[in-house]
Motif scaffolding. Structure first.
Motif, short mmCIF file in Angstrom:
data_model
loop_
_atom_site.label_atom_id
_atom_site.label_comp_id
_atom_site.label_asym_id
_atom_site.label_seq_id
_atom_site.Cartn_x
_atom_site.Cartn_y
_atom_site.Cartn_z
N GLY A 17 58.06 18.60 46.09
CA GLY A 17 58.61 19.34 47.09
C GLY A 17 58.65 20.78 46.74
O GLY A 17 59.20 21.17 45.76
N LEU A 18 58.18 21.89 47.74
CA LEU A 18 58.05 23.25 47.29
C LEU A 18 59.08 23.77 48.30
O LEU A 18 59.74 23.08 49.27
CB LEU A 18 56.76 23.81 47.79
N PRO A 19 59.36 25.08 48.05
CA PRO A 19 60.93 25.72 48.86
C PRO A 19 60.35 25.52 50.33
O PRO A 19 59.33 25.82 50.72
CB PRO A 19 60.44 26.89 48.21
N GLY A 20 61.49 25.08 50.97
CA GLY A 20 61.23 24.93 52.51
C GLY A 20 60.77 23.63 52.93
O GLY A 20 60.87 23.25 54.20
N ASP A 21 60.33 22.80 51.82
CA ASP A 21 59.63 21.51 52.32
C ASP A 21 61.07 20.50 52.87
O ASP A 21 62.07 20.56 52.23
CB ASP A 21 59.03 20.82 51.26
N PHE A 80 66.07 15.63 52.48
CA PHE A 80 66.20 16.75 51.51
C PHE A 80 65.56 17.86 52.07
O PHE A 80 64.05 17.72 52.18
CB PHE A 80 65.91 16.20 50.30
N THR A 81 66.14 19.02 52.20
CA THR A 81 65.38 20.25 52.68
C THR A 81 65.48 21.06 51.34
O THR A 81 66.44 21.58 50.89
CB THR A 81 65.91 21.29 53.94
N VAL A 82 64.29 21.49 50.76
CA VAL A 82 64.47 22.21 49.40
C VAL A 82 64.71 23.47 49.81
O VAL A 82 63.97 24.51 50.54
CB VAL A 82 62.93 22.03 48.85
N PRO A 83 65.79 24.05 48.95
CA PRO A 83 66.19 25.69 49.23
C PRO A 83 65.40 26.58 48.71
O PRO A 83 64.21 26.39 47.82
CB PRO A 83 67.44 25.63 48.54
N PRO A 84 65.11 27.98 49.21
CA PRO A 84 64.41 28.92 48.47
C PRO A 84 64.74 28.91 46.94
O PRO A 84 65.83 28.82 46.52
CB PRO A 84 64.80 29.95 49.16
N GLY A 85 63.63 29.16 46.32
CA GLY A 85 63.70 29.26 44.84
C GLY A 85 64.00 27.93 44.12
O GLY A 85 64.40 27.94 42.95
N GLY A 124 68.78 16.63 41.28
CA GLY A 124 69.14 17.50 42.44
C GLY A 124 67.90 18.42 42.60
O GLY A 124 66.81 18.31 42.02
N TYR A 125 68.24 19.59 43.45
CA TYR A 125 67.10 20.50 43.72
C TYR A 125 67.00 21.39 42.39
O TYR A 125 68.18 21.69 41.68
CB TYR A 125 67.74 21.44 44.59
#
Length: 267
Positions: free
Chosen positions: A111-115, A198-203, A228-229
């Motif tokens: 997952g990339l940021p925002g995914d 799960f929503t991947v946070p920025p960065g 975690g992230y």
């Protein structure tokens, strides 16, 4: 006296040569390529216990975690944020520093940021779209102690006993963008087979092991021992190719070498 001076000068030159050779080797290891030995089965069958590879540290740039001097916590890049880097791609096999455990892990970047990432009945969904899995036979290995840590594999076909054939269902998973890789299944309904979204946070990034039922990864929080992230600054580099592989307790056990895995590309 002249002979002694010449001998003393030779020793000094030798010491200088060894010193600068060590400096170059340490710098090369700290900045360009880091050796990594696979200790666990979380990335089977892409990576096996005993696979030896070099991590490309130039792939994603540098942070304080990616340029540490070997066997120390001293970094040649004392920066919290990454610099001179490019963004990783979905599907890359990455090595990173665990944010709380302080050890180096290897997983696949999913997952990339925002995914938005979710597992439903063992199937991965990214942004609401299924990453299809195509059955691809069975992964088989002998049930025995593996590697220096002497871990024994988990088997989908139950308790097979020492020396038995341990089996796991294997599928080819295709991610958005078309990259494909193997995933293994052990449990019909494992703890990571059904998750919230799960929503991947920025960065940050979301990482998972290919051996889905035997991987401590981003599906599990750091409070419970998971990853975690993953913050971007903890990335160390990308794993591109297995250089050497040994199935035994030591690389010196020549009879346990796996020649078919030497210089094998990591997909």
């Amino acid at each position: 006296m002249a002979s002694r001076d010449k001998g003393d000068g030779g020793i000094v030159e030798t010491i200088k040569t060894v010193f600068w050779a060590l400096v170059i080797a340490i710098g090369f290891r700290s900045v360009f390529f880091q050796p990594f030995w696979i200790p666990s089965e979380s990335m089977k069958d892409t990576l096996l216990i005993g696979d030896f590879l070099f991590v490309n540290k130039m792939a994603y740039g540098y942070s304080r975690y990616s340029c540490e001097i070997p066997f120390t916590t001293i970094s040649l890049c004392p920066f919290e944020d990454r610099f001179l880097g490019s963004e990783p791609e979905r599907g890359d096999v990455v090595v990173f520093r665990h944010p709380t455990a302080g050890t180096d892990y290897i997983k696949r970047l999913i997952g990339l940021p925002g995914d938005r990432i979710q597992m439903q009945n063992g199937v991965l969904f990214i942004n609401g779209v299924e990453a299809p899995q195509t059955p691809d036979g069975v992964f088989e290995e002998i049930y025995e102690a593996q590697g220096p840590m002497r871990n024994r594999p988990r088997c989908e076909n139950g308790a097979v006993g020492e020396g038995g054939i341990c089996k796991k269902s294997r599928s080819i998973e295709t991610l958005p963008g078309g990259r494909s890789h193997h995933v293994l299944n052990i449990d019909a309904n494992g703890p990571g087979d059904n998750t919230d979204v799960f929503t991947v946070p920025p960065g940050h990034y979301f990482v998972m092991g290919d051996n889905r039922d035997n991987s401590t990864d981003s599906r599990f929080s750091q409070a419970t021992g998971g990853v975690g992230y993953l913050p971007a600054q903890y990335l160390i580099g990308r794993a591109d190719r297995v250089m050497f592989s040994s199935a035994g307790r030591s690389l010196f056990y020549v009879w346990t070498w796996r020649p078919d895995r030497f210089f094998k590309a990591i997909e």
